[in-house]
Design an enzyme around this catalytic site. Sequence first.
Site, PDB file in Angstrom:
ATOM      1  CG  HIS A   1      -1.911  -1.078   1.266  1.00 49.97           C
ATOM      2  ND1 HIS A   1      -1.657  -2.283   1.867  1.00 49.97           N
ATOM      3  CD2 HIS A   1      -3.163  -1.160   0.757  1.00 49.97           C
ATOM      4  CE1 HIS A   1      -2.710  -3.066   1.734  1.00 49.97           C
ATOM      5  NE2 HIS A   1      -3.638  -2.412   1.063  1.00 49.97           N
TER       6      HIS A   1
ATOM      7  CG  ASP B   1      -4.177  -5.426  -4.380  1.00 51.01           C
ATOM      8  OD1 ASP B   1      -5.302  -5.035  -3.996  1.00 51.01           O
ATOM      9  OD2 ASP B   1      -3.283  -5.768  -3.592  1.00 51.01           O
TER      10      ASP B   1
END
Length: 404
Positions: free
Chosen positions: A254, A324
């Site tokens: 992230h 993702d």
Amino acid sequence: MRRSRWFPAVVAATLTATLTATLAGCAAGAGAGRPTATATGGASAAPGSASARPTPAATATRSPDPVAAYADARLANMTLRQEVASLFILHGPGTDGAALRAFADRYGLGGLILMGDNIPATPAALAAQTAAACASDPELPLLIGTDEEGGDVTRLPWDGSPGAEVLRGRPPQATKDAFAARAALLEQAGVNVNFGTVADVTADSSSFIFGRVLGTDPASAAARVAASVTGERGRVLSTIKHFPGHGETDADSHLTVPTAPVDAARWAAQDAPPFRAGIDAGAELVMFGHLVYSGVDARPASLSPAWHRILADDLGFHGVTITDDMRMLQDTGLPQYRDAGANAVQALAAGNTMILMVQGSGTDPAAMIDAVVAAVVRGAIPASTIDADARAVLQLRRSLAPQR
């Protein structure tokens, strides 16, 4: 997938007959015996081109199957822009089902990703919300997905089944039971895709992903990944993630693009077994991580034609592939990933069937779609690739509708 909101697991609420009666649209047709879309990717481009990808045999011969026939007929009436838009699963804010439907319809999306801000207080409210979101086209439900892993990543506050930290210490049957119960809750709430099976493997307790892995060695992870997919079968579409495996690095994708000097031999022995097991168990989707294994490709797997070929050729997966959250690439701050549209073009050219994104401030879905359309027009992505991807998504969505 980012964890925007964590809910502690609580004992699952009993769903009433009223909840069951509420379900329609997105949840319809999600029971056992549902056909599975098997096509992804289009005709391979010239060797070495940016858009080269494996060509699944399923795209070469049309099936007499009614789901495939419906998809072909629907595809014949779609514009290029409609096809491209159908490859996006995006996030619309809030719990207003009509507003979510309007958001999906405005751009012609293939689906919606539900994050913490989309989850209302009760299962019945979520069921009503997802039914409203799918009301525009009951014959072709939206893909309604969420990350319901259990444990650290729990979207439904009424999911009381254990997560990975507990399950990896129990026999695989416990994983099957937990994911069967989890899938039942999702199905009853009108969520038809679970981005919930972590197929990564690591024994490193300092790794970002450690708390979410189902096994700390390839064999134990593989057994529980297969059990997870088996438990979900017939209730929700299963997704295994984060291909080719997040366990080789302790970095958080992230915040950065995790990189490890892993080569193909190491990957095949350490990281591949849980993915192979999930595929063999019948997972309908594989999610690609923003991860670099530099011994195979210097690009993140989500943007890598090489990793898509490995998934198809070495693991035999010809289902739907999805990135993702693409916002994660932008959040790294790296200049090469600043442009959301360019990222989407690279992801589809690499071999992903679908783009998943939780948009940030200022992200324009229309601009991302336009960027992909422009790439097709200029030849950077073959039109046949978009046709094949749109057909695969149509089949997946149609398989969720009531079959007459």
